[in-house]
Scaffold this active site. Structure first.
Site, PDB file in Angstrom:
ATOM      1  NE  ARG A   1      -8.775  10.028  -8.077  1.00  0.00           N
ATOM      2  CZ  ARG A   1      -8.455  10.975  -7.803  1.00  0.00           C
ATOM      3  NH1 ARG A   1      -7.236  11.534  -7.445  1.00  0.00           N
ATOM      4  NH2 ARG A   1      -9.168  12.303  -6.847  1.00  0.00           N
TER       5      ARG A   1
ATOM      6  NE  ARG B   1      -8.971  21.253  -2.017  1.00  0.00           N
ATOM      7  CZ  ARG B   1      -8.556  20.153  -2.158  1.00  0.00           C
ATOM      8  NH1 ARG B   1      -7.102  19.741  -1.474  1.00  0.00           N
ATOM      9  NH2 ARG B   1      -8.590  18.756  -2.606  1.00  0.00           N
TER      10      ARG B   1
ATOM     11  NE  ARG C   1     -13.199  16.160  -6.142  1.00  0.00           N
ATOM     12  CZ  ARG C   1     -12.646  15.192  -6.458  1.00  0.00           C
ATOM     13  NH1 ARG C   1     -13.549  14.237  -7.165  1.00  0.00           N
ATOM     14  NH2 ARG C   1     -11.667  14.603  -6.864  1.00  0.00           N
TER      15      ARG C   1
ATOM     16  NE  ARG D   1     -11.025  10.770  -4.107  1.00  0.00           N
ATOM     17  CZ  ARG D   1     -10.678  11.764  -3.721  1.00  0.00           C
ATOM     18  NH1 ARG D   1      -8.805  11.248  -4.041  1.00  0.00           N
ATOM     19  NH2 ARG D   1     -10.382  12.854  -4.015  1.00  0.00           N
TER      20      ARG D   1
ATOM     21  CE  LYS E   1      -3.822  18.248  -5.061  1.00  0.00           C
ATOM     22  NZ  LYS E   1      -4.790  18.220  -6.327  1.00  0.00           N
TER      23      LYS E   1
HETATM   24  P1  ADP Z   1      -8.408  16.245  -5.221  1.00  0.00           P
HETATM   25  O1  ADP Z   1      -6.900  15.778  -5.102  1.00  0.00           O
HETATM   26  O2  ADP Z   1      -8.886  14.993  -6.348  1.00  0.00           O
HETATM   27  O3  ADP Z   1      -9.046  17.414  -5.450  1.00  0.00           O
HETATM   28  P2  ADP Z   1      -8.222  15.979  -2.107  1.00  0.00           P
HETATM   29  O4  ADP Z   1      -8.057  14.099  -2.012  1.00  0.00           O
HETATM   30  O5  ADP Z   1      -7.037  16.306  -1.880  1.00  0.00           O
HETATM   31  O6  ADP Z   1      -9.020  15.998  -3.501  1.00  0.00           O
HETATM   32  O7  ADP Z   1      -9.697  15.888  -1.278  1.00  0.00           O
HETATM   33  C1  ADP Z   1     -10.217  16.005  -1.692  1.00  0.00           C
HETATM   34  C2  ADP Z   1     -11.794  16.352  -0.491  1.00  0.00           C
HETATM   35  O8  ADP Z   1     -11.404  16.677   0.416  1.00  0.00           O
HETATM   36  C3  ADP Z   1     -11.991  17.989  -1.616  1.00  0.00           C
HETATM   37  O9  ADP Z   1     -12.998  18.200  -2.099  1.00  0.00           O
HETATM   38  C4  ADP Z   1     -12.341  18.583  -0.308  1.00  0.00           C
HETATM   39  O10 ADP Z   1     -13.736  18.777   0.250  1.00  0.00           O
HETATM   40  C5  ADP Z   1     -11.611  17.722   0.756  1.00  0.00           C
HETATM   41  N1  ADP Z   1     -10.361  18.365   1.144  1.00  0.00           N
HETATM   42  C6  ADP Z   1      -9.670  18.443   1.052  1.00  0.00           C
HETATM   43  N2  ADP Z   1      -8.144  18.856   1.675  1.00  0.00           N
HETATM   44  C7  ADP Z   1      -9.355  20.110   1.685  1.00  0.00           C
HETATM   45  C8  ADP Z   1      -8.419  21.476   2.452  1.00  0.00           C
HETATM   46  N3  ADP Z   1      -6.949  21.481   1.997  1.00  0.00           N
HETATM   47  N4  ADP Z   1      -9.566  22.481   2.705  1.00  0.00           N
HETATM   48  C9  ADP Z   1     -10.622  22.147   2.625  1.00  0.00           C
HETATM   49  N5  ADP Z   1     -10.735  20.446   2.127  1.00  0.00           N
HETATM   50  C10 ADP Z   1     -10.098  20.048   1.691  1.00  0.00           C
END
Ligand code: ADP
Length: 190
Positions: A128, A89, A145, A134, A14
């Site tokens: 990554r 999400r 996740r 990270r 994404k």
């Molecule tokens: P990825 O796309 O690799 O899952 P993100 O960078 O989008 O990672 O998100 C990393 C973390 O941030 C998630 O695992 C969650 O804990 C938190 N997070 C991100 N966006 C949301 C959201 N919309 N609602 C709740 N938690 C979120």
């Protein structure tokens, strides 16, 4: 306005595809993951609370995330449109997004969902983790996740599918090949 949701599991590309979409369509990028990591880097109170949750692979509370989104929408209300990355999400977040956009007489144009098999996701995220450090890119957190995605986030796809806004795209292949598939979808709704 063109308002896109880029959807898909962690590691589906994404972030990478968002950058290319922003360049081509000049949209405002809203990544809740990036916004949360910024809070962590600035060691704000919100950031300290969020870090623990993010490192476990669980979701940060809907209330916090919606607050961040509303602020961004207000800042860029006169802009060309938005690309939402990593948000919504949960179905609760999707409902709140709909309400917030309605306040500006706007709506989601389309949700593009990147399909990538689990083995490939784990491989990409481990890679990554090695490259960027990270802290949520370790095997235990990655698996959690993806489980959280399957339980709490997949229902969001059904929510947009019911409104005929859900379009799956094959997320395997070269970055450019995937981008071409995405452009085709966007150009149809524009
Ligand atoms: P990825 O796309 O690799 O899952 P993100 O960078 O989008 O990672 O998100 C990393 C973390 O941030 C998630 O695992 C969650 O804990 C938190 N997070 C991100 N966006 C949301 C959201 N919309 N609602 C709740 N938690 C979120």
């Amino acid at each position: 306005m063109l308002n896109l949701i880029l959807f898909g599991p962690p590691g589906s590309g994404k972030g990478t595809q968002s950058e290319k979409i922003i360049q081509k369509y000049k949209l405002v990028h809203i990544s809740t993951g990036d916004l949360l990591r910024e809070e962590v880097a600035n060691q704000t109170e919100l950031g300290m609370k969020a870090k623990k949750i993010m490192d476990s692979g669980e979701l940060v509370s809907d209330r916090i995330v919606i607050g961040m989104i509303r602020k961004k929408l207000e800042e860029h209300r006169a802009g060309p449109g938005f690309i939402f990355d990593g948000f919504p999400r949960t179905v609760a977040q999707a409902r709140e997004l709909r309400k917030a956009l309605t306040d500006y007489d706007e709506e989601i144009s389309v949700m593009i969902s990147l399909d990538v098999p689990r083995e490939e996701l784990v491989k990409r995220l481990l890679n990554r983790g090695k490259e960027t450090g990270r802290t949520d890119d370790n095997l235990e957190t990655i698996n959690n996740r993806i489980d959280v995605y399957e339980k709490q986030t997949i229902p969001v796809a059904h929510y947009y599918d019911k409104m005929r806004k859900y379009v799956p795209v094959d997320g395997m292949g070269s970055i450019d090949a995937i981008f071409k598939r995405i452009v085709k979808v966007i150009d149809q709704v524009k």
